[in-house]
Design an enzyme around this catalytic site. Sequence first.
Site, PDB file in Angstrom:
ATOM      1  N   LYS A  84     -13.267  -2.848  -6.722  1.00 55.99           N
ATOM      2  CA  LYS A  84     -14.158  -1.709  -6.942  1.00 55.99           C
ATOM      3  C   LYS A  84     -13.488  -0.628  -7.778  1.00 55.99           C
ATOM      4  CE  LYS A  84     -12.927   0.981  -2.834  1.00 55.99           C
ATOM      5  NZ  LYS A  84     -11.876   0.154  -2.248  1.00 55.99           N
ATOM      6  N   LYS A 134      -7.731  -9.751  -9.393  1.00 56.91           N
ATOM      7  CA  LYS A 134      -8.778  -9.818  -8.380  1.00 56.91           C
ATOM      8  C   LYS A 134      -9.895  -8.833  -8.696  1.00 56.91           C
ATOM      9  CE  LYS A 134      -9.301  -9.681  -3.328  1.00 56.91           C
ATOM     10  NZ  LYS A 134      -8.585  -9.457  -2.050  1.00 56.91           N
ATOM     11  N   LYS A 193       0.817  -1.218   0.000  1.00 61.71           N
ATOM     12  CA  LYS A 193       0.000   0.000   0.000  1.00 61.71           C
ATOM     13  C   LYS A 193       0.850   1.268   0.000  1.00 61.71           C
ATOM     14  CE  LYS A 193      -4.040  -2.142   2.138  1.00 61.71           C
ATOM     15  NZ  LYS A 193      -4.987  -2.155   3.277  1.00 61.71           N
TER      16      LYS A 193
END
Length: 341
Positions: free
Chosen positions: A204, A201, A118
């Site tokens: 959104k 994957k 991240k």
Amino acid sequence: MSDSAFTPRVFSGIKPSGGLTLGNYLGAIKRWVDMQGPDFETIYCVVDLHAITVWQDPADLKRSTHEVAAALLASGIDPEKSVLFNQSQVPGHAELGWLFNCVARVGWMNRMTQFKDKAGKNTEKVSLGLYAYPSLMAADILLYHATHVPVGEDQKQHVELTRDIAAKFNHDYGVEFFPVTTPVIEGPAMRVMNLRDGSKKMSKSGESDMERINMLDDADTIAKKFKKARTDPEGLPSDVAGLKDRPEARNLVDIYAGLADTTAEAVLGDFGGAGWGTFKPALAELAVEKLAPISDEMKRLLDAPDEIDALLAKGAEKAEAIAEPILERTFEIMGFVRSRR
């Protein structure tokens, strides 16, 4: 409370980052619903404190918190069977999180792969919260003496850290106070992939809305997306070995299995040899049957935010009743003066 008497208890949380997908449903929410029952006490949480490790627009955070709560309720999380609340309403999460910051070691945090993923190359610019949040996750779990945590494979490392923190605390203070939590990783569709690229994957944040099934999609949209999902020229094999190196095919078979509460082997037993013109409409029909009622109920709840807030408030009261004696005993073990009651 006996330091070594651990009630079989499940804890899991989901971050309110908006845009819930079929991946969230099959990978987490459906499993949470299935775990409700006599075997465990179940505690489920919208982890809004975790959301702010990156900046959140306040209106978006509130809306996303309501959306996650609505999804859980619409999917079958029953406030009479489970404790459902949002994390920030129980201060013990933050308090135990700080105590665990002082138990966890920097070297443990440096090994957390999700932080590296991240933060990327901007490790000097991200928030301290993003670096330290695994210890808050441990606090989320151990504040309730949770014995089992249903997680995806990508979160298993955090449960292992939770086990390390529990073991170190117990060793340092000569107690058997915190349980060594067990990660529960199972199910046929734990990792739901992109409908246009089976190597990625479902997310959104994908470029096209056709890549994913959103939990707020209506029946027509759900059916359309599955019917247009990418496949390959071959039909369905008769066994799972025939899905090797066919990521799109494997993904659709796994999704069918997840929605139908069965296995990929059983799906291929029914559809082996069939073409996609047979299988995809059947998958679309099943998905509409299972998901459209959830979408409809989510929309109803989102139009009644006061109803959601009332349920979260009741859940927070129940959660705090479990957490408070555990937190107080933690302070006592560590030697804090707790004369104010």
